[in-house]
Motif scaffolding. Sequence first.
Motif, PDB file in Angstrom:
ATOM      1  N   LEU A   1       4.961  14.382  -8.619  1.00 28.29           N
ATOM      2  CA  LEU A   1       5.757  14.899  -7.476  1.00 28.29           C
ATOM      3  C   LEU A   1       7.391  14.356  -7.557  1.00 28.29           C
ATOM      4  CD1 LEU A   1       3.963  15.011  -4.390  1.00 28.29           C
ATOM      5  CD2 LEU A   1       4.399  16.873  -5.935  1.00 28.29           C
ATOM      6  N   THR A   2       8.542  15.140  -7.794  1.00 33.55           N
ATOM      7  CA  THR A   2       9.993  14.798  -7.917  1.00 33.55           C
ATOM      8  C   THR A   2      10.757  15.509  -6.689  1.00 33.55           C
ATOM      9  OG1 THR A   2      10.059  16.727  -9.059  1.00 33.55           O
ATOM     10  CG2 THR A   2       9.993  14.487 -10.365  1.00 33.55           C
ATOM     11  N   PRO A   3      11.690  14.853  -6.235  1.00 35.92           N
ATOM     12  CA  PRO A   3      12.365  15.335  -5.108  1.00 35.92           C
ATOM     13  C   PRO A   3      12.497  16.937  -5.018  1.00 35.92           C
ATOM     14  CG  PRO A   3      13.388  13.440  -5.686  1.00 35.92           C
ATOM     15  CD  PRO A   3      12.304  13.572  -6.723  1.00 35.92           C
ATOM     16  N   GLU A   4      12.759  17.650  -6.334  1.00 32.30           N
ATOM     17  CA  GLU A   4      12.797  18.882  -6.648  1.00 32.30           C
ATOM     18  C   GLU A   4      11.680  19.684  -5.926  1.00 32.30           C
ATOM     19  OE1 GLU A   4      13.449  16.527  -8.999  1.00 32.30           O
ATOM     20  OE2 GLU A   4      15.428  16.532  -8.226  1.00 32.30           O
ATOM     21  N   ARG A   5      10.458  19.004  -6.021  1.00 36.07           N
ATOM     22  CA  ARG A   5       9.146  19.684  -5.686  1.00 36.07           C
ATOM     23  C   ARG A   5       9.071  20.033  -4.025  1.00 36.07           C
ATOM     24  NH1 ARG A   5       4.661  19.034  -9.231  1.00 36.07           N
ATOM     25  NH2 ARG A   5       3.536  19.837  -7.881  1.00 36.07           N
ATOM     26  N   GLY A   6      10.075  19.409  -3.278  1.00 36.19           N
ATOM     27  CA  GLY A   6      10.109  19.830  -1.869  1.00 36.19           C
ATOM     28  C   GLY A   6       9.585  18.648  -1.102  1.00 36.19           C
TER      29      GLY A   6
ATOM     30  N   THR B   1       0.806  -1.243   0.012  1.00 40.28           N
ATOM     31  CA  THR B   1       0.029   0.103   0.035  1.00 40.28           C
ATOM     32  C   THR B   1       0.974   1.256   0.029  1.00 40.28           C
ATOM     33  OG1 THR B   1      -1.712  -1.248   1.155  1.00 40.28           O
ATOM     34  CG2 THR B   1      -1.942   1.362   1.151  1.00 40.28           C
ATOM     35  N   ALA B   2       1.941   1.092   0.830  1.00 42.21           N
ATOM     36  CA  ALA B   2       2.850   2.375   0.764  1.00 42.21           C
ATOM     37  C   ALA B   2       3.722   2.691  -0.760  1.00 42.21           C
ATOM     38  CB  ALA B   2       3.957   2.171   1.772  1.00 42.21           C
ATOM     39  N   MET B   3       3.785   1.472  -1.386  1.00 41.14           N
ATOM     40  CA  MET B   3       4.184   1.720  -2.819  1.00 41.14           C
ATOM     41  C   MET B   3       2.971   2.074  -3.652  1.00 41.14           C
ATOM     42  SD  MET B   3       6.195   1.701  -5.129  1.00 41.14           S
ATOM     43  CE  MET B   3       7.967   0.962  -4.876  1.00 41.14           C
ATOM     44  N   LEU B   4       1.817   1.751  -3.443  1.00 42.72           N
ATOM     45  CA  LEU B   4       0.693   2.439  -4.191  1.00 42.72           C
ATOM     46  C   LEU B   4       0.481   3.958  -4.027  1.00 42.72           C
ATOM     47  CD1 LEU B   4      -2.408  -0.440  -3.693  1.00 42.72           C
ATOM     48  CD2 LEU B   4      -0.736  -0.092  -5.899  1.00 42.72           C
ATOM     49  N   ALA B   5       0.782   4.139  -2.869  1.00 45.04           N
ATOM     50  CA  ALA B   5       0.764   5.640  -2.400  1.00 45.04           C
ATOM     51  C   ALA B   5       1.818   6.498  -2.985  1.00 45.04           C
ATOM     52  CB  ALA B   5       0.686   5.870  -1.131  1.00 45.04           C
ATOM     53  N   VAL B   6       3.091   6.010  -3.131  1.00 46.50           N
ATOM     54  CA  VAL B   6       4.344   6.398  -3.763  1.00 46.50           C
ATOM     55  C   VAL B   6       4.082   6.549  -5.410  1.00 46.50           C
ATOM     56  CG1 VAL B   6       6.704   6.424  -4.524  1.00 46.50           C
ATOM     57  CG2 VAL B   6       6.008   5.759  -1.952  1.00 46.50           C
ATOM     58  N   MET B   7       3.382   5.595  -5.845  1.00 44.94           N
ATOM     59  CA  MET B   7       3.032   5.738  -7.242  1.00 44.94           C
ATOM     60  C   MET B   7       2.055   6.701  -7.640  1.00 44.94           C
ATOM     61  SD  MET B   7       3.289   1.492  -7.603  1.00 44.94           S
ATOM     62  CE  MET B   7       1.802   1.357  -9.015  1.00 44.94           C
ATOM     63  N   ALA B   8       1.173   7.034  -6.502  1.00 48.11           N
ATOM     64  CA  ALA B   8       0.197   8.179  -7.016  1.00 48.11           C
ATOM     65  C   ALA B   8       0.617   9.511  -6.952  1.00 48.11           C
ATOM     66  CB  ALA B   8      -0.791   7.668  -5.916  1.00 48.11           C
ATOM     67  N   LEU B   9       1.657   9.780  -5.977  1.00 45.40           N
ATOM     68  CA  LEU B   9       2.099  10.877  -5.840  1.00 45.40           C
ATOM     69  C   LEU B   9       3.104  11.179  -7.085  1.00 45.40           C
ATOM     70  CD1 LEU B   9       3.567  10.980  -2.135  1.00 45.40           C
ATOM     71  CD2 LEU B   9       1.198  11.941  -3.024  1.00 45.40           C
ATOM     72  N   GLU B  10       3.706  10.087  -7.431  1.00 48.04           N
ATOM     73  CA  GLU B  10       4.502  10.297  -8.933  1.00 48.04           C
ATOM     74  C   GLU B  10       3.804  10.610  -9.906  1.00 48.04           C
ATOM     75  OE1 GLU B  10       8.391   7.398  -7.875  1.00 48.04           O
ATOM     76  OE2 GLU B  10       6.746   6.562  -9.073  1.00 48.04           O
ATOM     77  N   ARG B  11       2.623   9.765 -10.242  1.00 43.75           N
ATOM     78  CA  ARG B  11       1.735   9.887 -11.189  1.00 43.75           C
ATOM     79  C   ARG B  11       1.191  11.676 -11.207  1.00 43.75           C
ATOM     80  NH1 ARG B  11      -0.549   4.973 -10.036  1.00 43.75           N
ATOM     81  NH2 ARG B  11      -2.089   5.909  -8.940  1.00 43.75           N
ATOM     82  N   HIS B  12       1.117  12.081 -10.041  1.00 45.14           N
ATOM     83  CA  HIS B  12       0.708  13.514  -9.738  1.00 45.14           C
ATOM     84  C   HIS B  12       1.970  14.523 -10.339  1.00 45.14           C
ATOM     85  CE1 HIS B  12      -1.364  16.927  -8.081  1.00 45.14           C
ATOM     86  NE2 HIS B  12      -0.229  17.345  -7.712  1.00 45.14           N
TER      87      HIS B  12
ATOM     88  N   PHE C   1      13.824  11.551  -2.110  1.00 45.61           N
ATOM     89  CA  PHE C   1      12.993  12.735  -1.526  1.00 45.61           C
ATOM     90  C   PHE C   1      13.427  12.881   0.117  1.00 45.61           C
ATOM     91  CE2 PHE C   1      10.130  10.991  -4.714  1.00 45.61           C
ATOM     92  CZ  PHE C   1       9.198  12.001  -5.034  1.00 45.61           C
ATOM     93  N   SER C   2      13.344  14.216   0.139  1.00 48.16           N
ATOM     94  CA  SER C   2      13.417  14.731   1.787  1.00 48.16           C
ATOM     95  C   SER C   2      12.077  14.056   2.367  1.00 48.16           C
ATOM     96  CB  SER C   2      13.834  16.168   1.670  1.00 48.16           C
ATOM     97  OG  SER C   2      13.620  16.602   3.069  1.00 48.16           O
ATOM     98  N   VAL C   3      12.272  13.555   3.443  1.00 47.66           N
ATOM     99  CA  VAL C   3      11.191  12.884   4.216  1.00 47.66           C
ATOM    100  C   VAL C   3      11.004  13.401   5.505  1.00 47.66           C
ATOM    101  CG1 VAL C   3      10.001  10.919   4.553  1.00 47.66           C
ATOM    102  CG2 VAL C   3      11.466  10.815   2.779  1.00 47.66           C
ATOM    103  N   SER C   4       9.859  14.063   6.112  1.00 45.54           N
ATOM    104  CA  SER C   4       9.608  14.357   7.287  1.00 45.54           C
ATOM    105  C   SER C   4       8.460  13.292   7.827  1.00 45.54           C
ATOM    106  CB  SER C   4       8.498  15.486   7.345  1.00 45.54           C
ATOM    107  OG  SER C   4       9.390  16.698   6.761  1.00 45.54           O
ATOM    108  N   ALA C   5       9.092  12.643   8.838  1.00 45.96           N
ATOM    109  CA  ALA C   5       8.502  11.599   9.561  1.00 45.96           C
ATOM    110  C   ALA C   5       7.794  12.015  10.577  1.00 45.96           C
ATOM    111  CB  ALA C   5       9.320  10.327   9.998  1.00 45.96           C
ATOM    112  N   ILE C   6       6.312  11.840  10.717  1.00 44.22           N
ATOM    113  CA  ILE C   6       5.538  12.300  11.564  1.00 44.22           C
ATOM    114  C   ILE C   6       4.957  11.475  12.616  1.00 44.22           C
ATOM    115  CG2 ILE C   6       3.324  13.611  11.849  1.00 44.22           C
ATOM    116  CD1 ILE C   6       3.963  14.860   9.194  1.00 44.22           C
TER     117      ILE C   6
END
Length: 328
Positions: A146-151, A133-144, A175-180
């Motif tokens: 999002l790249t590391p340069e975007r923030g 599911t985490a990978m499906l979420a990453v794939m959704a952000l990529e389809r949008h 990616f720069s990752v903020s772990a909440i």
Amino acid sequence: MGTFKAMVIEKTESGTKAALTDFDEANLMDGDVTVAVDYSTVNYKDGLAITGKAPVVRRFPMIAGVDFAGTVESSTNLNWKPGDKVILNGWGTGETHLGAYAEKTRVKGDWLVRLPASMTTREAMAIGTAGYTAMLAVMALERHGLTPERGPIAVTGAAGGVGSVAVAILAGKGFSVSAITGRPEEGDYLKSLGATEIVERKDLAGPVKMLAKERWAGGIDSVGSTTLANLLSMTRYGGAVAACGLAGGMDLPTSVAPFILRGVCLYGIDSVMCPIELRREAWKRLETELDRPKLAAMTREIGLSGVPEAAAAILAGQVRGRIVVKIR
Ligand SMILES: NC(=O)c1ccc[n+]([C@@H]2O[C@H](COP(=O)([O-])OP(=O)(O)OC[C@H]3O[C@@H](n4cnc5c(N)ncnc54)[C@H](OP(=O)(O)O)[C@@H]3O)[C@@H](O)[C@H]2O)c1
């Protein structure tokens, strides 16, 4: 036909009860592939099913367990033959179809994904439904787009299963990752997975502003409720959040402001009925894009008899990373 060990949920007068049982193979449900299960795992939904805290199970008796990796024993499906290594996530397994906490299971061959060549069945279930599911979420952000340069990307419920795998994948992609997290004591663990910043859960737990200071280009959320609402209001212009969970609640106290004033997108992620092509892509990418030593570091193993204790712990938010269940 004989019996095999299974974690079976029965209906009782006061609710439901899960117990390790000898299950008669003759009572397996219809399907064209019979699989000897090597490993399963404990996901949040398994916790809900085993404890009976939510009506996940819709048929009794039910063998619990929503995912497995194992070896095909027999098949009348042309795509599978004895000895094939397979993975299954969801499709109602452990809910409406007899599930994964069993030495043997029978399912539709169309539900199965082939185990990636370099992956063991144990590694596949260390990833489990949470990691896929985490990978499906990453794939959704990529389809949008999002790249590391975007923030930076925020990951909520970071020390949990979905969260830990999401942190590791995103960090691996640069990616720069903020772990909440509500467990700042897990800061070193999260940094070892690649988090660049640890943010306390309480920073996203306050009253939700319609728009707050723009902080993250995107997010992966497994918590829902106020946390997701705050994350949306903190997402930068044109950003996106992939939402998959409800560990903090099923509600979503947000407004349309992030969507109509900042063009933020909210993507829903469902692993259960996800089309097979997307599953294959996710598992293919997990083979190469999730660091195996990091996966090993976030995983501990239990046996079938340890499932009830792990189920209570995951609902209490006490499980760090992933739990694999050795079945045979
Ligand atoms: N949509 C799908 O197909 C799909 C697939 C898999 C999972 N899920 C959902 O995703 C969620 C996470 O699953 P999981 O297996 O990763 O569970 P998990 O290992 O228990 O992770 C959930 C994490 O959420 C945080 N959390 C727990 N209670 C919270 C609360 N009251 N408020 C705020 N944060 C809280 C904790 O992280 P910290 O201690 O780090 O804060 C916890 O470790 C579950 O709701 C699950 O049902 C959905």
